[in-house]
Design an enzyme around this catalytic site. Structure first.
Site, PDB file in Angstrom:
ATOM      1  N   CYS A  31      39.831  46.431  45.020  1.00 20.52           N
ATOM      2  CA  CYS A  31      38.537  46.187  44.373  1.00 20.52           C
ATOM      3  C   CYS A  31      37.425  46.724  45.278  1.00 20.52           C
ATOM      4  CB  CYS A  31      38.390  44.681  44.158  1.00 20.52           C
ATOM      5  SG  CYS A  31      36.703  44.163  43.806  1.00 20.52           S
TER       6      CYS A  31
ATOM      7  N   CYS B 203      30.798  46.726  40.987  1.00 20.00           N
ATOM      8  CA  CYS B 203      30.615  46.695  39.528  1.00 20.00           C
ATOM      9  C   CYS B 203      29.952  45.421  39.026  1.00 20.00           C
ATOM     10  CB  CYS B 203      31.966  46.822  38.827  1.00 20.00           C
ATOM     11  SG  CYS B 203      33.148  47.822  39.717  1.00 20.00           S
TER      12      CYS B 203
ATOM     13  N   GLU C 205      42.986  38.447  40.443  1.00 23.77           N
ATOM     14  CA  GLU C 205      41.668  38.776  39.899  1.00 23.77           C
ATOM     15  C   GLU C 205      41.811  39.313  38.469  1.00 23.77           C
ATOM     16  OE1 GLU C 205      39.395  41.818  41.842  1.00 23.77           O
ATOM     17  OE2 GLU C 205      37.538  40.778  41.412  1.00 23.77           O
TER      18      GLU C 205
ATOM     19  N   GLU D 150      36.100  38.269  48.556  1.00 25.69           N
ATOM     20  CA  GLU D 150      35.463  37.213  47.768  1.00 25.69           C
ATOM     21  C   GLU D 150      34.937  36.154  48.730  1.00 25.69           C
ATOM     22  OE1 GLU D 150      38.173  38.661  46.071  1.00 25.69           O
ATOM     23  OE2 GLU D 150      36.846  39.345  44.465  1.00 25.69           O
TER      24      GLU D 150
ATOM     25  N   HIS E 117      32.047  43.264  32.138  1.00 25.74           N
ATOM     26  CA  HIS E 117      33.021  43.190  33.238  1.00 25.74           C
ATOM     27  C   HIS E 117      34.452  43.275  32.710  1.00 25.74           C
ATOM     28  CE1 HIS E 117      33.312  43.215  37.453  1.00 25.74           C
ATOM     29  NE2 HIS E 117      34.160  42.209  37.502  1.00 25.74           N
TER      30      HIS E 117
ATOM     31  N   CYS F 126      38.992  49.955  36.725  1.00 23.55           N
ATOM     32  CA  CYS F 126      39.424  49.725  38.117  1.00 23.55           C
ATOM     33  C   CYS F 126      40.897  49.360  38.196  1.00 23.55           C
ATOM     34  CB  CYS F 126      38.550  48.684  38.790  1.00 23.55           C
ATOM     35  SG  CYS F 126      38.904  46.983  38.331  1.00 23.55           S
TER      36      CYS F 126
ATOM     37  N   TYR G 120      37.378  46.285  33.949  1.00 24.40           N
ATOM     38  CA  TYR G 120      38.771  46.160  34.392  1.00 24.40           C
ATOM     39  C   TYR G 120      39.672  47.237  33.781  1.00 24.40           C
ATOM     40  CZ  TYR G 120      38.051  41.723  36.829  1.00 24.40           C
ATOM     41  OH  TYR G 120      37.657  40.758  37.722  1.00 24.40           O
TER      42      TYR G 120
ATOM     43  N   THR H  59      32.646  38.349  44.476  1.00 26.45           N
ATOM     44  CA  THR H  59      33.190  39.640  44.883  1.00 26.45           C
ATOM     45  C   THR H  59      32.139  40.449  45.640  1.00 26.45           C
ATOM     46  OG1 THR H  59      34.691  39.655  43.010  1.00 26.45           O
ATOM     47  CG2 THR H  59      34.146  41.795  43.947  1.00 26.45           C
TER      48      THR H  59
HETATM   49 FE1  SF4 Z   1      36.278  44.830  41.648  1.00 22.41          FE
HETATM   50 FE2  SF4 Z   1      37.212  45.872  39.408  1.00 22.41          FE
HETATM   51 FE3  SF4 Z   1      35.383  43.897  39.328  1.00 22.41          FE
HETATM   52 FE4  SF4 Z   1      34.760  46.401  40.138  1.00 22.41          FE
HETATM   53  S1  SF4 Z   1      35.430  45.767  38.087  1.00 22.41           S
HETATM   54  S2  SF4 Z   1      34.137  44.499  41.090  1.00 22.41           S
HETATM   55  S3  SF4 Z   1      36.591  46.984  41.227  1.00 22.41           S
HETATM   56  S4  SF4 Z   1      37.498  43.800  40.100  1.00 22.41           S
HETATM   57 FE    FE Z   2      36.239  41.207  39.538  1.00 22.56          FE
END
Ligand code: SF4
Ligand code: FE
Length: 484
Positions: A100, A104, A447, A257, A292, A299, A296, A191
């Site tokens: 991660c 984001c 996560e 985190e 969000h 990422c 995902y 995060t």
């Molecule tokens: Fe982390 Fe993925 Fe959330 Fe971006 S979208 S902060 S990489 S978990």
């Molecule tokens: Fe996250």
């Protein structure tokens, strides 16, 4: 040009005077701490790639606020093309870091706060959107990392914020002053909080009138007075203190985190974006979560690419890459990984402008994306461990390989296909361990389950958006049923 280099980003963190605790001690220099630094390196990748011509199109955008070229992580989406590029950028960053990269959450917060504050100003005559856009210009011009802080600690889950025995279980306004507000509470699982320049706070759930002191959104510098960070430890994290880099699996990068405590923190009015307008809390939560959940799809498929690659590499190193069942498993892993990505792209392509002009993803498809993400990475991880074999959990330590007495036995007995060294084999085994059991599994697995809302939250949204009655009408019409 408001783009920082990765070195400038790391130096800028040194100037922030944050109170950070880890393993029971306050950390003076968190930037160079062996457990924290890999997470800073991962976030720094968002700066590094933005300055590389081949990634410019994905990592940068032209600001609709200033007309300047900015890092995409500070942009308000102006089209479905922007939404699609966001997901592609996140996949790329997942591939480059294997973890991660944290930037984001603030990005998703900006886009949610923008459209909701616009609607508040239109309906209520407030000036939240004007304030927010001024603030965002500052973020864009200084190329900042902003932690989007939503998740409250929540205390007794049966009770509303105002019914809790301890009123601080949700972040709330404790005082309104002439020049601003004072807030108290904590945000959990934050995060990249320690790697951020700023914190953007949003309510964690839909609030009712009795909870209006909890319907609060604001931004503050990450080192504002009264803020304390307590680092969340991760599985196998103390391996980062050991000599050598093999046993950590991903030595360079990692996620982060932390719990953020707000001890009576003052926020000036120009940084307050919601202050008691509980009727808008639900829309803010829903849109932030939607963005969000889209994220995902990018990422996690990027990290999935790394894990599939590690499975292919260990198959070659151990001489099983031609076995048909191994090929079949790699194809199955790819099919699941691309399913996640496809959902991220689909909810972006089906995006629509909100009244502020900022584009919102299709909420149904974003929730379907995230619900897949709560399941498929676990299945991909299982297949990676299946291909890797038992060594993924029984491999002796790097120190044993270096030991003059027993190292030679490990070299001899763990040698496999001749063109690869035993060290190559250990490195890939440790990377698979990292992603499926160790520090990397925090981001890739747990996560994936709980980040951006646990599976039940997506099921509730899918149920709400599904329009089962419309589907029943379709069926009834075809079946020749006449509704009375
Ligand atoms: Fe982390 Fe993925 Fe959330 Fe971006 S979208 S902060 S990489 S978990
Ligand atoms: Fe996250």
């Amino acid at each position: 040009m408001p783009l920082k280099t990765k070195e400038e980003y790391i130096e800028s963190l040194r100037r922030l005077k944050k109170k950070v605790y880890l393993f029971g001690k306050e950390i003076e220099n968190y930037v160079d701490h062996p457990i924290i630094r890999p997470s800073i390196n991962a976030c720094a990748m968002t700066y590094e790639l933005a300055l590389q011509p081949e990634y410019e199109e994905l990592l940068t955008a032209v600001s609709n606020l200033t007309g300047e070229k900015i890092n995409r992580f500070t942009h308000l989406h102006q089209s479905t093309d922007d939404l699609i590029k966001k997901v592609k950028m996140q996949r790329l960053l997942g591939q480059k870091t294997g973890c991660c990269f944290q930037r984001c959450v603030g990005f998703d917060g900006f886009n949610a706060v923008d459209s909701v504050t616009f609607e508040m100003d239109r309906d209520l005559g407030t000036e939240y959107n004007k304030r927010f856009r001024n603030y965002l210009k500052y973020v864009q011009e200084n190329d900042l990392v902003v932690d989007g802080a939503m998740t409250d600690t929540k205390g007794d889950r049966k009770l509303a914020p105002s019914e809790q025995k301890d009123p601080d279980q949700f972040v709330h306004i404790v005082e309104k002053k002439q020049d601003g507000i004072v807030v108290r509470g904590a945000k959990a699982h934050q995060t990249g909080a320690i790697n951020s320049h700023e914190i953007l706070v949003m309510p964690t759930q839909t609030m009712r009138e009795a909870d209006k002191d909890y319907a609060v959104s604001f931004a503050i510098p990450a080192d504002a007075d009264g803020i304390i960070y307590i680092y969340g430890r991760q599985s196998c994290d103390t391996r980062r203190f050991e000599e050598g880099d093999i046993d950590v699996g991903n030595a360079m990068y990692g996620g982060q985190e932390a719990l953020i405590v707000f001890n009576d923190v003052f926020v000036p009015w120009e940084r307050v974006f919601m202050c008691g307008e509980y009727q808008y809390s639900g829309a803010l939560v829903e849109r932030f979560a939607g963005y969000h959940r889209q994220s995902y799809g990018g990422c996690k498929s990027g990290v999935g690419d790394v894990l599939i690659g590690a499975a292919q590499a260990i198959a070659k190193i151990q001489g099983i890459e031609k076995a048909s069942h191994v090929k079949d498993k790699l194809i199955e892993m790819t099919h699941m990984n691309e399913t996640i990505y496809a959902c991220g792209i689909a909810c972006s392509a089906e995006g629509r402008p909100t009244d502020s002009g900022t584009y919102l993803i299709d909420l149904m498809l974003a929730n379907v994306c995230k619900l897949h993400v709560t399941q498929l990475p676990y299945l991909i991880a299982r297949l990676a461990q299946d291909i890797a074999g038992g060594l993924v959990v029984t491999l002796p330590s790097e120190q044993d390989f270096k030991n003059p007495e027993v190292g030679k036995y490990l070299e001899k007995y763990f040698k496999s296909v001749n063109i690869y060294s035993t060290e190559d084999r250990c490195r890939i085994q440790r990377l698979i361990e990292n992603l499926t059991l160790g520090m990397g599994a925090v981001g890739y697995l747990t996560e994936s389950l709980h980040g951006a809302g646990s599976p039940q939250a997506q099921k509730i949204m899918i149920g709400r958006l599904a329009n089962f009655e419309r589907k029943a009408e379709l069926a009834e019409e075809l079946a020749g049923i006449k509704r009375i």
